[in-house]
Write a protein that holds these residues in place. Structure first.
Motif, mmCIF file in Angstrom:
data_model
loop_
_atom_site.group_PDB
_atom_site.id
_atom_site.type_symbol
_atom_site.label_atom_id
_atom_site.label_comp_id
_atom_site.label_asym_id
_atom_site.label_seq_id
_atom_site.Cartn_x
_atom_site.Cartn_y
_atom_site.Cartn_z
ATOM 1 N N LEU A 97 78.580 27.239 3.754
ATOM 2 C CA LEU A 97 76.983 27.944 3.734
ATOM 3 C C LEU A 97 76.224 26.858 3.963
ATOM 4 N N THR A 98 76.289 25.607 3.006
ATOM 5 C CA THR A 98 75.378 24.562 2.773
ATOM 6 C C THR A 98 75.401 24.157 4.204
ATOM 7 N N LEU A 99 76.404 23.652 4.893
ATOM 8 C CA LEU A 99 76.261 23.063 6.077
ATOM 9 C C LEU A 99 75.411 23.917 7.319
ATOM 10 N N SER A 100 75.866 25.099 7.259
ATOM 11 C CA SER A 100 75.158 26.324 8.153
ATOM 12 C C SER A 100 73.473 26.348 7.867
ATOM 13 N N GLN A 101 73.302 25.977 6.711
ATOM 14 C CA GLN A 101 71.719 26.063 6.248
ATOM 15 C C GLN A 101 70.961 24.485 6.707
ATOM 16 N N MET A 102 71.740 23.766 6.286
ATOM 17 C CA MET A 102 71.212 22.141 6.627
ATOM 18 C C MET A 102 70.988 22.046 8.170
ATOM 19 N N ALA A 103 71.986 22.480 8.968
ATOM 20 C CA ALA A 103 71.972 22.117 10.310
ATOM 21 C C ALA A 103 71.205 23.006 11.267
ATOM 22 N N PRO A 104 70.611 22.796 12.199
ATOM 23 C CA PRO A 104 69.762 23.649 13.110
ATOM 24 C C PRO A 104 70.864 24.941 13.517
ATOM 25 N N GLY A 105 70.439 25.922 14.219
ATOM 26 C CA GLY A 105 71.080 26.922 14.830
ATOM 27 C C GLY A 105 71.308 28.248 13.697
ATOM 28 N N PRO A 106 71.936 29.040 14.445
ATOM 29 C CA PRO A 106 72.251 30.361 13.776
ATOM 30 C C PRO A 106 73.235 30.195 12.463
ATOM 31 N N MET A 107 72.651 30.687 11.373
ATOM 32 C CA MET A 107 73.466 30.542 10.391
ATOM 33 C C MET A 107 74.825 31.102 10.324
ATOM 34 N N ALA A 108 75.300 32.458 10.686
ATOM 35 C CA ALA A 108 76.336 33.171 10.632
ATOM 36 C C ALA A 108 77.401 32.814 11.579
ATOM 37 N N ALA A 109 76.918 32.179 12.705
ATOM 38 C CA ALA A 109 77.758 31.633 13.660
ATOM 39 C C ALA A 109 78.191 30.343 13.414
ATOM 40 N N GLN A 110 77.351 29.452 12.521
ATOM 41 C CA GLN A 110 77.899 28.204 12.282
ATOM 42 C C GLN A 110 78.842 28.359 10.984
ATOM 43 N N LEU A 111 78.595 29.426 10.073
ATOM 44 C CA LEU A 111 79.646 29.726 8.993
ATOM 45 C C LEU A 111 80.983 30.100 9.661
#
Length: 392
Positions: free
Chosen positions: A66-80
């Motif tokens: 969750l932290t990485l998905s917020q820090m990096a650009p892009g859609p949060m749910a897909a990154q998670l």
């Protein structure tokens, strides 16, 4: 063969997986096909299903993702989803997990795009969205509440960060990426005194933070560049990409009219999966199936790379006290921003008494009866929306 692949991939992880790669892919396909409510609800579903119920993913791994998905650009749910695939099955797991999560909603918007073009618009969309939008508010409010209870606890500093990011998100109607990093650094400094910086592990952990920190063919190239930029420079939830897309698609390139763009956002909101999948609908309206594929690939490729490249560092240094403190700070900021986005969305979706009642009823129903499938609630809300919309 399947057992061999699963065994090989599981051995690559730090902890033996209690599930197969194919089970994870099946879950992501199901979530992508049935997960309504946008990024707030989707990350909540992953926590509920994978951490609490099935216990496939540990709490620490989830928080790191969750932290990485917020820090990096892009859609949060897909990154998670990509990161959780990486946890036990590395790059193969991340790749297949991300594809499985995005594919169902992409195919849906592709079908809706075909109908939109061939049947001259979707006049029923406003009526459906009238009800669905209100129900979605109830769903994501419940998800935000659960995330707040789980991630913030009773820590006063985390609560202060949470409330600050909530307020900033409501006021600016956007998510400020630098505040996430600043929140992590603040908790880091608070919990780990400066003298701890002399330790080798802490310095190693600090090193990872900056890492995280015309013709149709001509049109396709333009689209690829534009949507890649959108995926690479827009932080936070999928909702954050909407203003960026609006400026480029409607005003800069004049690919769509304002009415078409509003319809595109509505399609993303009433279909399951990540809201960012609206790029597939937009791409289809611009250049057909090729345009949809180009727009989707260009948007999601940056978030994929920004997830799998820092992921090994998160796993390697994830237990270092300083990084744990940093993760707690960023997580508090992320959950605050998510809760703020619920308020922003509610301001746009709760427009009268019927929508307010529907949102509250959805929240109460799902809170009281936890086994009710969200798609059933969304379908009922769509029907009620059509009924009440035409009576206004």
């Amino acid at each position: 063969m399947e057992a061999s692949v699963d065994s090989t991939q599981a051995q690559a992880g730090q902890v033996q997986a209690s599930y197969s790669l194919w089970q994870l892919i099946a879950y992501m396909l199901k979530l992508g096909a049935c997960g309504f409510g946008g990024p707030v609800a989707l990350v909540g579903y992953m926590h509920r299903d994978l951490v609490e119920r099935r216990q496939w993913i540990g709490e620490a791994d989830y928080k790191e993702g969750l932290t990485l998905s917020q820090m990096a650009p892009g859609p949060m749910a897909a990154q998670l989803a990509i990161y959780l695939g990486y946890v036990h099955y590395k790059v193969l797991g991340a790749t297949l997990s991300g594809l499985a999560f995005v594919l169902p909603s992409f195919l849906m918007v592709l079908g809706i795009g075909w109908a939109y073009v061939h049947f001259d618009g979707l006049p029923w969309m406003q009526a459906v969205f009238y009800g669905v939008g209100a129900a979605v508010i109830g769903i994501i409010t419940l998800s935000a509440r659960k995330l707040t209870q789980k991630c913030i606890g009773k820590d006063k500093l985390l609560w202060a960060i949470y409330l600050l990011l909530l307020a900033v998100t409501v006021v600016t109607k956007s998510e400020v990426a630098l505040l996430f990093i600043a929140s992590g650094v603040l908790v880091w400094l608070w919990r780990c005194p400066p003298q701890a910086w002399k330790r080798g592990k802490l310095m190693s952990a600090a090193a990872v933070i900056p890492v995280m920190s015309a013709t149709q063919s001509g049109t396709l190239v333009q689209m690829a560049l534009f949507f890649a930029k959108a995926g690479a420079f827009v932080f936070g939830s999928g909702l954050a990409i909407v203003p960026f897309l609006y400026g480029g698609v409607v005003h800069e390139h004049h690919w769509l009219t304002e009415r078409q763009f509003v319809d595109a956002v509505a399609v993303a909101m009433i279909t399951p999966g990540p809201i960012v999948i609206t790029v597939g609908f937009i791409g289809y309206l611009i250049a057909g199936v090729k345009g949809a594929v180009v727009a989707a690939l260009a948007t999601f490729l940056p978030c994929y790379l920004f997830t799998i490249i820092p992921a090994p560092y998160m796993k390697k240094y994830g237990k270092v006290p300083a990084l744990l403190a940093f993760v707690d700070g960023v997580t508090a900021a992320a959950v605050g921003a998510i809760t703020g986005s619920v308020i922003v969305l509610a301001q746009r979706s709760i427009v009268d008494v019927p929508t307010a009642v529907l949102a509250i009823a959805t929240f109460a129903l799902l809170w009281k009866f936890k086994n009710i499938p969200e798609p059933v609630v969304v379908a009922c809300a769509a029907v009620l929306g059509v009924i009440f919309y035409h009576r206004i």
